[in-house]
Design a protein around this motif. Structure first.
Motif, short mmCIF file in Angstrom:
data_model
loop_
_atom_site.label_atom_id
_atom_site.label_comp_id
_atom_site.label_asym_id
_atom_site.label_seq_id
_atom_site.Cartn_x
_atom_site.Cartn_y
_atom_site.Cartn_z
N TYR A 11 52.30 31.17 41.95
CA TYR A 11 52.37 31.18 43.67
C TYR A 11 53.49 30.54 44.43
CZ TYR A 11 51.91 33.97 48.28
OH TYR A 11 52.49 34.55 49.56
N GLY A 12 52.47 29.26 44.24
CA GLY A 12 53.11 28.15 45.47
C GLY A 12 54.43 27.50 45.17
N ILE A 13 54.92 27.87 43.78
CA ILE A 13 55.84 27.43 42.69
C ILE A 13 56.96 28.51 43.51
CG2 ILE A 13 57.57 26.88 41.05
CD1 ILE A 13 55.06 26.02 39.32
N ALA A 14 57.25 29.84 43.43
CA ALA A 14 57.75 30.58 43.91
C ALA A 14 58.11 31.40 45.17
CB ALA A 14 56.84 31.91 43.42
N THR A 15 56.71 30.81 46.42
CA THR A 15 57.60 30.50 47.33
C THR A 15 58.80 28.97 47.80
OG1 THR A 15 55.65 28.65 47.76
CG2 THR A 15 55.27 31.24 48.29
N ALA A 37 54.19 36.79 44.75
CA ALA A 37 52.96 37.49 44.34
C ALA A 37 52.71 38.29 43.16
CB ALA A 37 52.57 38.41 45.35
N ASN A 38 53.90 39.04 42.60
CA ASN A 38 54.32 40.25 41.49
C ASN A 38 54.06 38.56 40.40
OD1 ASN A 38 54.31 41.92 43.32
ND2 ASN A 38 55.78 42.76 42.45
N LEU A 39 54.97 37.54 40.72
CA LEU A 39 54.95 36.59 39.64
C LEU A 39 53.55 35.93 39.27
CD1 LEU A 39 58.19 34.64 40.41
CD2 LEU A 39 57.77 36.07 37.84
N ALA A 40 53.05 35.23 40.31
CA ALA A 40 51.36 35.21 40.22
C ALA A 40 51.06 36.18 39.40
CB ALA A 40 50.72 35.14 41.61
N CYS A 41 50.64 37.13 40.04
CA CYS A 41 49.99 38.10 38.64
C CYS A 41 50.07 38.64 37.78
CB CYS A 41 50.26 40.02 40.01
SG CYS A 41 48.69 40.99 38.95
N LEU A 42 51.57 38.33 37.03
CA LEU A 42 51.72 37.86 35.61
C LEU A 42 51.31 36.84 35.06
CD1 LEU A 42 53.54 38.86 33.62
CD2 LEU A 42 55.49 37.68 34.06
N THR A 43 51.58 35.75 35.57
CA THR A 43 50.42 34.63 35.07
C THR A 43 49.01 34.82 35.42
OG1 THR A 43 52.44 33.08 36.71
CG2 THR A 43 50.20 32.15 35.82
N VAL A 53 47.74 40.16 48.04
CA VAL A 53 48.57 39.43 49.06
C VAL A 53 50.61 39.32 49.76
CG1 VAL A 53 49.51 36.67 48.25
CG2 VAL A 53 47.39 36.96 47.58
N GLY A 54 50.71 40.05 48.52
CA GLY A 54 51.72 40.28 48.39
C GLY A 54 51.93 41.09 49.44
N TRP A 55 51.23 42.23 49.17
CA TRP A 55 51.04 43.62 51.14
C TRP A 55 50.19 43.09 52.48
CZ3 TRP A 55 46.99 45.71 53.24
CH2 TRP A 55 47.19 46.56 53.29
N PHE A 95 47.22 35.11 53.06
CA PHE A 95 46.82 33.87 51.49
C PHE A 95 45.55 34.12 52.03
CE2 PHE A 95 44.08 30.53 51.89
CZ PHE A 95 44.98 29.35 49.75
N ILE A 96 44.69 34.63 53.07
CA ILE A 96 43.27 35.55 53.59
C ILE A 96 42.73 35.95 52.24
CG2 ILE A 96 41.63 37.31 54.28
CD1 ILE A 96 43.01 36.60 57.19
N PRO A 97 42.91 36.82 51.26
CA PRO A 97 42.13 37.58 50.64
C PRO A 97 42.10 36.73 49.39
CG PRO A 97 44.53 38.85 50.55
CD PRO A 97 44.27 38.48 51.97
#
Length: 402
Positions: free
Chosen positions: A216-220, A359-365, A174-176, A187-189
Protein backbone atom coordinates in the motif's frame (compact mmCIF):
# COMPACT_ATOMS: atom_id res chain seq x y z
CA UNK A 1 -32.59 6.12 -10.69
CA UNK A 2 -33.75 6.53 -7.12
CA UNK A 3 -32.05 4.23 -4.64
CA UNK A 4 -34.62 2.49 -2.48
CA UNK A 5 -34.24 2.41 1.30
CA UNK A 6 -34.73 -1.39 1.44
CA UNK A 7 -31.81 -1.83 -0.94
CA UNK A 8 -29.50 0.31 1.18
CA UNK A 9 -30.68 -1.40 4.35
CA UNK A 10 -30.00 -4.86 2.90
CA UNK A 11 -26.50 -3.83 1.82
CA UNK A 12 -25.83 -2.30 5.24
CA UNK A 13 -26.94 -5.54 6.91
CA UNK A 14 -24.72 -7.63 4.62
CA UNK A 15 -21.66 -5.53 5.49
CA UNK A 16 -22.56 -5.55 9.19
CA UNK A 17 -22.94 -9.35 9.41
CA UNK A 18 -19.84 -10.35 7.44
CA UNK A 19 -16.96 -9.61 9.90
CA UNK A 20 -18.54 -10.98 13.13
CA UNK A 21 -19.69 -14.08 11.24
CA UNK A 22 -16.17 -14.58 9.89
CA UNK A 23 -14.73 -14.45 13.41
CA UNK A 24 -17.33 -16.55 15.23
CA UNK A 25 -18.12 -19.07 12.48
CA UNK A 26 -15.79 -18.83 9.49
CA UNK A 27 -17.42 -21.86 7.85
CA UNK A 28 -20.48 -19.63 7.45
CA UNK A 29 -18.69 -17.82 4.62
CA UNK A 30 -19.80 -20.51 2.16
CA UNK A 31 -23.58 -20.23 2.75
CA UNK A 32 -23.28 -16.44 3.02
CA UNK A 33 -21.50 -16.29 -0.35
CA UNK A 34 -24.19 -18.50 -1.86
CA UNK A 35 -26.98 -16.27 -0.54
CA UNK A 36 -25.25 -13.08 -1.68
CA UNK A 37 -24.58 -14.69 -5.07
CA UNK A 38 -28.25 -15.48 -5.58
CA UNK A 39 -29.21 -11.92 -4.64
CA UNK A 40 -26.53 -10.59 -6.98
CA UNK A 41 -27.84 -12.72 -9.86
CA UNK A 42 -31.35 -11.41 -9.20
CA UNK A 43 -30.10 -7.82 -9.27
CA UNK A 44 -28.17 -8.36 -12.49
CA UNK A 45 -31.17 -10.01 -14.13
CA UNK A 46 -33.54 -7.21 -13.11
CA UNK A 47 -31.17 -4.53 -14.40
CA UNK A 48 -29.97 -6.42 -17.50
CA UNK A 49 -26.36 -5.71 -16.49
CA UNK A 50 -23.61 -6.06 -19.06
CA UNK A 51 -21.30 -8.92 -17.97
CA UNK A 52 -18.38 -7.85 -20.18
CA UNK A 53 -16.62 -5.95 -17.37
CA UNK A 54 -16.13 -9.10 -15.32
CA UNK A 55 -15.18 -11.59 -18.03
CA UNK A 56 -11.35 -11.77 -17.66
CA UNK A 57 -11.33 -13.01 -14.05
CA UNK A 58 -14.35 -15.23 -14.67
CA UNK A 59 -12.83 -16.72 -17.84
CA UNK A 60 -9.51 -17.51 -16.17
CA UNK A 61 -11.28 -18.98 -13.14
CA UNK A 62 -13.44 -21.17 -15.39
CA UNK A 63 -10.33 -22.36 -17.23
CA UNK A 64 -8.70 -23.24 -13.92
CA UNK A 65 -11.63 -25.31 -12.73
CA UNK A 66 -12.11 -26.88 -16.16
CA UNK A 67 -8.49 -28.02 -15.95
CA UNK A 68 -9.15 -29.24 -12.41
CA UNK A 69 -12.12 -31.27 -13.68
CA UNK A 70 -10.02 -32.69 -16.52
CA UNK A 71 -7.34 -33.72 -14.03
CA UNK A 72 -9.86 -36.18 -12.58
CA UNK A 73 -8.76 -38.45 -15.44
CA UNK A 74 -5.43 -39.05 -13.66
CA UNK A 75 -6.36 -38.13 -10.09
CA UNK A 76 -6.20 -40.98 -7.55
CA UNK A 77 -9.60 -39.76 -6.26
CA UNK A 78 -11.51 -39.00 -9.50
CA UNK A 79 -14.99 -38.67 -8.02
CA UNK A 80 -13.77 -36.29 -5.32
CA UNK A 81 -11.88 -34.34 -7.98
CA UNK A 82 -14.97 -33.94 -10.14
CA UNK A 83 -17.12 -32.99 -7.18
CA UNK A 84 -14.68 -30.33 -5.99
CA UNK A 85 -14.24 -28.92 -9.50
CA UNK A 86 -18.02 -28.68 -9.97
CA UNK A 87 -18.51 -27.06 -6.56
CA UNK A 88 -15.77 -24.52 -7.17
CA UNK A 89 -17.08 -23.86 -10.67
CA UNK A 90 -20.42 -22.94 -9.10
CA UNK A 91 -18.58 -20.53 -6.84
CA UNK A 92 -17.13 -18.86 -9.93
CA UNK A 93 -20.67 -18.16 -11.13
CA UNK A 94 -21.95 -16.66 -7.88
CA UNK A 95 -18.62 -14.91 -7.20
CA UNK A 96 -18.57 -13.25 -10.61
CA UNK A 97 -22.19 -12.23 -10.11
CA UNK A 98 -21.20 -10.63 -6.82
CA UNK A 99 -18.41 -8.63 -8.47
CA UNK A 100 -20.70 -7.44 -11.29
CA UNK A 101 -23.45 -6.53 -8.82
CA UNK A 102 -20.94 -4.58 -6.74
CA UNK A 103 -19.92 -2.67 -9.86
CA UNK A 104 -23.56 -1.70 -10.38
CA UNK A 105 -23.92 -0.07 -6.95
CA UNK A 106 -24.40 3.66 -6.90
CA UNK A 107 -22.69 5.92 -4.38
CA UNK A 108 -25.38 5.70 -1.69
CA UNK A 109 -25.67 1.95 -1.98
CA UNK A 110 -21.94 1.48 -1.67
CA UNK A 111 -21.83 3.87 1.29
CA UNK A 112 -24.48 1.76 2.99
CA UNK A 113 -22.54 -1.46 2.36
CA UNK A 114 -19.22 -0.04 3.53
CA UNK A 115 -20.73 1.67 6.58
CA UNK A 116 -22.11 -1.68 7.65
CA UNK A 117 -18.74 -3.30 6.98
CA UNK A 118 -17.01 -0.63 9.06
CA UNK A 119 -19.27 -1.18 12.07
CA UNK A 120 -19.13 -4.95 11.67
CA UNK A 121 -15.34 -4.88 11.45
CA UNK A 122 -15.09 -2.86 14.65
CA UNK A 123 -17.39 -5.35 16.39
CA UNK A 124 -15.24 -8.22 15.08
CA UNK A 125 -12.08 -6.41 16.24
CA UNK A 126 -13.64 -6.01 19.70
CA UNK A 127 -14.40 -9.74 19.85
CA UNK A 128 -10.83 -10.54 18.87
CA UNK A 129 -9.47 -8.06 21.43
CA UNK A 130 -11.38 -9.78 24.24
CA UNK A 131 -10.24 -13.16 22.92
CA UNK A 132 -6.57 -12.21 22.90
CA UNK A 133 -6.65 -10.32 26.23
CA UNK A 134 -8.24 -13.32 27.98
CA UNK A 135 -5.85 -15.96 26.59
CA UNK A 136 -8.34 -17.14 23.95
CA UNK A 137 -11.11 -17.81 26.48
CA UNK A 138 -13.93 -16.87 24.10
CA UNK A 139 -13.14 -19.54 21.53
CA UNK A 140 -12.60 -22.02 24.39
CA UNK A 141 -16.05 -21.16 25.73
CA UNK A 142 -17.53 -21.58 22.26
CA UNK A 143 -15.96 -25.04 22.08
CA UNK A 144 -17.60 -26.00 25.37
CA UNK A 145 -21.01 -24.64 24.29
CA UNK A 146 -20.78 -26.82 21.18
CA UNK A 147 -20.03 -29.85 23.34
CA UNK A 148 -16.46 -30.20 22.05
CA UNK A 149 -13.33 -31.00 24.03
CA UNK A 150 -11.87 -28.01 25.93
CA UNK A 151 -8.92 -26.32 24.29
CA UNK A 152 -5.57 -27.33 25.81
CA UNK A 153 -3.55 -24.60 27.58
CA UNK A 154 -1.57 -22.49 25.13
CA UNK A 155 -3.72 -23.46 22.12
CA UNK A 156 -4.07 -20.87 19.41
CA UNK A 157 -7.31 -18.94 19.07
CA UNK A 158 -10.04 -20.73 17.17
CA UNK A 159 -11.05 -17.34 15.76
CA UNK A 160 -7.90 -17.03 13.67
CA UNK A 161 -9.70 -17.84 10.42
CA UNK A 162 -11.84 -14.80 11.07
CA UNK A 163 -8.76 -12.75 11.86
CA UNK A 164 -7.33 -13.51 8.42
CA UNK A 165 -10.60 -12.53 6.72
CA UNK A 166 -10.62 -9.30 8.73
CA UNK A 167 -7.02 -8.67 7.62
CA UNK A 168 -8.27 -8.77 4.02
CA UNK A 169 -11.58 -6.92 4.51
CA UNK A 170 -9.80 -3.94 6.06
CA UNK A 171 -8.41 -2.91 2.66
CA UNK A 172 -11.76 -2.20 0.94
CA UNK A 173 -12.53 -0.04 3.98
CA UNK A 174 -9.24 1.82 3.59
CA UNK A 175 -9.98 2.41 -0.10
CA UNK A 176 -13.54 3.58 0.53
CA UNK A 177 -12.64 5.99 3.34
CA UNK A 178 -9.71 7.36 1.35
CA UNK A 179 -11.97 8.08 -1.61
CA UNK A 180 -14.57 9.75 0.58
CA UNK A 181 -12.55 11.55 3.25
CA UNK A 182 -8.88 11.51 2.30
CA UNK A 183 -5.87 9.37 3.08
CA UNK A 184 -5.51 10.40 6.74
CA UNK A 185 -8.95 9.13 7.69
CA UNK A 186 -8.60 6.20 5.34
CA UNK A 187 -5.74 5.01 7.53
CA UNK A 188 -8.00 4.72 10.61
CA UNK A 189 -9.45 1.22 10.02
CA UNK A 190 -5.99 -0.17 9.23
CA UNK A 191 -4.57 1.34 12.43
CA UNK A 192 -7.36 -0.02 14.63
CA UNK A 193 -7.85 -3.44 13.08
CA UNK A 194 -4.15 -3.88 12.33
CA UNK A 195 -3.26 -3.24 15.98
CA UNK A 196 -5.71 -5.91 17.13
CA UNK A 197 -4.38 -8.45 14.62
CA UNK A 198 -0.75 -7.72 15.48
CA UNK A 199 -1.59 -8.43 19.13
CA UNK A 200 -3.03 -11.84 18.25
CA UNK A 201 -1.53 -15.23 17.51
CA UNK A 202 -2.53 -15.66 13.86
CA UNK A 203 0.76 -15.47 12.00
CA UNK A 204 -1.08 -15.56 8.66
CA UNK A 205 -3.20 -12.53 9.58
CA UNK A 206 -0.13 -10.67 10.87
CA UNK A 207 1.72 -11.40 7.65
CA UNK A 208 -1.28 -10.18 5.65
CA UNK A 209 -1.36 -6.84 7.50
CA UNK A 210 2.39 -6.30 7.16
CA UNK A 211 2.69 -7.34 3.51
CA UNK A 212 -0.41 -5.40 2.51
CA UNK A 213 0.85 -2.30 4.31
CA UNK A 214 4.19 -2.41 2.50
CA UNK A 215 2.57 -2.66 -0.93
CA UNK A 216 0.00 0.00 0.00
CA UNK A 217 2.81 2.38 0.88
CA UNK A 218 4.58 1.68 -2.42
CA UNK A 219 1.32 1.99 -4.38
CA UNK A 220 0.58 5.44 -2.98
CA UNK A 221 3.92 6.51 -4.46
CA UNK A 222 3.74 4.48 -7.69
CA UNK A 223 0.85 2.11 -8.44
CA UNK A 224 2.70 0.80 -11.50
CA UNK A 225 5.75 -0.24 -9.48
CA UNK A 226 3.56 -1.80 -6.80
CA UNK A 227 1.69 -3.85 -9.39
CA UNK A 228 4.96 -5.02 -10.93
CA UNK A 229 6.27 -5.93 -7.48
CA UNK A 230 3.25 -8.14 -6.79
CA UNK A 231 3.61 -9.97 -10.11
CA UNK A 232 7.38 -10.39 -9.78
CA UNK A 233 7.11 -11.55 -6.16
CA UNK A 234 4.48 -14.15 -7.10
CA UNK A 235 6.60 -15.43 -9.99
CA UNK A 236 9.66 -15.50 -7.70
CA UNK A 237 7.72 -17.57 -5.17
CA UNK A 238 6.87 -20.08 -7.89
CA UNK A 239 10.54 -20.27 -8.85
CA UNK A 240 11.53 -20.75 -5.21
CA UNK A 241 9.01 -23.57 -4.78
CA UNK A 242 10.41 -25.34 -7.82
CA UNK A 243 14.11 -24.89 -7.08
CA UNK A 244 14.53 -24.37 -3.33
CA UNK A 245 11.59 -26.00 -1.54
CA UNK A 246 12.76 -29.59 -2.26
CA UNK A 247 16.04 -28.69 -0.51
CA UNK A 248 14.49 -27.29 2.67
CA UNK A 249 15.87 -28.70 5.92
CA UNK A 250 13.36 -30.77 7.88
CA UNK A 251 13.19 -31.91 11.50
CA UNK A 252 15.21 -32.92 13.37
CA UNK A 253 18.03 -31.34 11.31
CA UNK A 254 16.14 -28.04 11.04
CA UNK A 255 16.03 -27.78 14.85
CA UNK A 256 19.75 -27.01 14.71
CA UNK A 257 20.04 -25.00 11.48
CA UNK A 258 16.89 -22.92 12.09
CA UNK A 259 16.63 -22.91 15.87
CA UNK A 260 14.98 -19.47 15.90
CA UNK A 261 11.77 -20.76 14.28
CA UNK A 262 8.79 -21.92 16.37
CA UNK A 263 8.20 -25.65 16.37
CA UNK A 264 5.06 -25.31 14.22
CA UNK A 265 7.17 -23.69 11.49
CA UNK A 266 9.47 -26.70 11.44
CA UNK A 267 6.49 -28.92 10.67
CA UNK A 268 5.51 -26.53 7.88
CA UNK A 269 9.01 -26.79 6.41
CA UNK A 270 8.68 -30.56 6.33
CA UNK A 271 5.28 -30.30 4.64
CA UNK A 272 6.63 -27.96 1.96
CA UNK A 273 9.73 -30.07 1.36
CA UNK A 274 7.67 -33.23 0.93
CA UNK A 275 4.99 -31.56 -1.24
CA UNK A 276 7.51 -29.92 -3.58
CA UNK A 277 9.44 -33.17 -3.94
CA UNK A 278 6.24 -35.00 -4.90
CA UNK A 279 5.18 -32.16 -7.24
CA UNK A 280 8.50 -32.51 -9.09
CA UNK A 281 7.56 -36.10 -9.94
CA UNK A 282 4.66 -34.87 -12.14
CA UNK A 283 5.62 -31.23 -12.80
CA UNK A 284 3.53 -30.42 -15.87
CA UNK A 285 0.13 -32.04 -15.22
CA UNK A 286 0.29 -32.65 -11.47
CA UNK A 287 -1.10 -35.59 -9.57
CA UNK A 288 -4.72 -34.52 -10.13
CA UNK A 289 -7.32 -32.52 -8.25
CA UNK A 290 -7.60 -33.35 -4.51
CA UNK A 291 -4.63 -35.74 -4.72
CA UNK A 292 -2.97 -33.99 -1.75
CA UNK A 293 -5.19 -36.09 0.50
CA UNK A 294 -3.79 -39.42 -0.73
CA UNK A 295 -0.26 -38.76 -2.01
CA UNK A 296 1.95 -41.81 -1.31
CA UNK A 297 4.07 -41.22 1.76
CA UNK A 298 1.87 -38.39 3.08
CA UNK A 299 0.85 -40.43 6.12
CA UNK A 300 4.45 -40.89 7.33
CA UNK A 301 4.75 -39.57 10.88
CA UNK A 302 7.17 -36.79 11.86
CA UNK A 303 6.79 -37.22 15.62
CA UNK A 304 9.97 -36.07 17.33
CA UNK A 305 11.10 -34.23 20.45
CA UNK A 306 13.07 -31.00 20.20
CA UNK A 307 15.89 -31.02 22.72
CA UNK A 308 18.51 -28.29 22.32
CA UNK A 309 22.26 -29.01 22.70
CA UNK A 310 21.97 -27.34 26.12
CA UNK A 311 19.36 -29.91 27.13
CA UNK A 312 16.37 -27.57 26.95
CA UNK A 313 13.09 -29.25 25.95
CA UNK A 314 11.38 -26.99 23.38
CA UNK A 315 8.42 -29.24 22.81
CA UNK A 316 7.31 -32.13 20.65
CA UNK A 317 6.50 -32.08 16.96
CA UNK A 318 3.61 -34.33 15.98
CA UNK A 319 1.96 -34.79 12.62
CA UNK A 320 2.36 -36.31 9.18
CA UNK A 321 4.43 -35.35 6.16
CA UNK A 322 1.34 -33.94 4.42
CA UNK A 323 -1.82 -33.35 6.51
CA UNK A 324 -4.53 -33.03 3.80
CA UNK A 325 -2.93 -30.09 1.93
CA UNK A 326 0.44 -28.28 1.69
CA UNK A 327 -0.66 -25.06 3.43
CA UNK A 328 0.56 -23.09 0.42
CA UNK A 329 -1.78 -22.30 -2.47
CA UNK A 330 0.82 -22.21 -5.24
CA UNK A 331 2.44 -25.40 -3.99
CA UNK A 332 -0.91 -27.17 -3.76
CA UNK A 333 -1.82 -26.11 -7.29
CA UNK A 334 1.57 -27.26 -8.61
CA UNK A 335 1.22 -30.57 -6.77
CA UNK A 336 -2.33 -31.23 -7.99
CA UNK A 337 -2.69 -29.33 -11.27
CA UNK A 338 0.92 -29.01 -12.39
CA UNK A 339 2.51 -26.04 -14.07
CA UNK A 340 -0.57 -25.65 -16.25
CA UNK A 341 -2.54 -24.75 -13.12
CA UNK A 342 0.25 -22.50 -11.83
CA UNK A 343 0.33 -20.63 -15.15
CA UNK A 344 -3.41 -19.95 -14.88
CA UNK A 345 -2.95 -18.62 -11.35
CA UNK A 346 -0.15 -16.31 -12.50
CA UNK A 347 -2.44 -15.00 -15.23
CA UNK A 348 -5.15 -14.39 -12.62
CA UNK A 349 -2.71 -12.44 -10.46
CA UNK A 350 -1.58 -10.42 -13.46
CA UNK A 351 -5.19 -9.63 -14.35
CA UNK A 352 -5.96 -8.59 -10.78
CA UNK A 353 -3.03 -6.13 -10.74
CA UNK A 354 -4.59 -4.21 -13.61
CA UNK A 355 -6.67 -2.51 -10.92
CA UNK A 356 -4.00 -0.09 -9.73
CA UNK A 357 -5.86 1.42 -6.77
CA UNK A 358 -3.46 1.22 -3.78
CA UNK A 359 -5.93 -0.41 -1.39
CA UNK A 360 -6.82 -3.09 -3.92
CA UNK A 361 -3.17 -3.89 -4.64
CA UNK A 362 -2.65 -4.14 -0.87
CA UNK A 363 -5.65 -6.47 -0.56
CA UNK A 364 -4.34 -8.70 -3.34
CA UNK A 365 -0.94 -8.82 -1.63
CA UNK A 366 -2.51 -9.66 1.73
CA UNK A 367 -4.51 -12.45 0.08
CA UNK A 368 -1.43 -13.94 -1.54
CA UNK A 369 0.42 -13.73 1.79
CA UNK A 370 -2.26 -15.70 3.63
CA UNK A 371 -2.59 -18.21 0.79
CA UNK A 372 1.17 -18.80 0.90
CA UNK A 373 1.23 -20.02 4.50
CA UNK A 374 -2.24 -21.31 5.40
CA UNK A 375 -5.37 -23.16 4.36
CA UNK A 376 -6.22 -25.47 1.51
CA UNK A 377 -6.85 -23.57 -1.69
CA UNK A 378 -10.06 -25.52 -2.38
CA UNK A 379 -11.68 -25.08 1.06
CA UNK A 380 -15.20 -23.75 0.52
CA UNK A 381 -15.16 -21.19 3.33
CA UNK A 382 -11.84 -19.76 2.11
CA UNK A 383 -12.78 -19.60 -1.59
CA UNK A 384 -16.13 -18.04 -0.63
CA UNK A 385 -14.39 -15.43 1.52
CA UNK A 386 -12.07 -14.54 -1.37
CA UNK A 387 -14.98 -13.98 -3.77
CA UNK A 388 -16.75 -11.80 -1.17
CA UNK A 389 -13.59 -9.73 -0.62
CA UNK A 390 -13.17 -9.38 -4.40
CA UNK A 391 -16.72 -8.02 -4.64
CA UNK A 392 -16.02 -5.54 -1.84
CA UNK A 393 -12.99 -4.33 -3.77
CA UNK A 394 -14.90 -3.92 -7.04
CA UNK A 395 -15.40 -0.30 -8.15
CA UNK A 396 -18.98 0.91 -8.10
CA UNK A 397 -20.81 3.42 -10.25
CA UNK A 398 -20.84 6.94 -8.91
CA UNK A 399 -24.54 7.66 -9.09
CA UNK A 400 -25.62 10.20 -6.51
CA UNK A 401 -29.38 9.87 -6.61
CA UNK A 402 -31.05 9.60 -3.24
Amino acid sequence: MTTTSPSRLLLFAAGLILPPLAVLAANGMAPLAGLLGVLALARLWSRRADPVAGWPVAALSILLFAWAALSALWSPVPLMALGSAARLGGMVVVGTAGILAARSLDRLERDGLMTGLMIGSLVAALILSVEYLTSNSLSGLLFEVRGMKPLPPGAKSQFNRGATILALAVWPLVGWLTERQGRKRGFIPLAVIGAVILAGDSLAAILAVLAGSVVYGIATWSPQWAARLVVVATAALVLALVTLAPRLPIPPASFTSLDWLPISAHHRLAVWQFSSTKAAEHPLLGWGMESSRVIPGAEERLDTQWITPAGIDKGSLTGTRLPLHPHNALLQIWLELGMVGVALILLLVGQATRDRRPANLACLTATLAVASVSYGIWQSWWVSALWIIAALCAPSSEGTSA
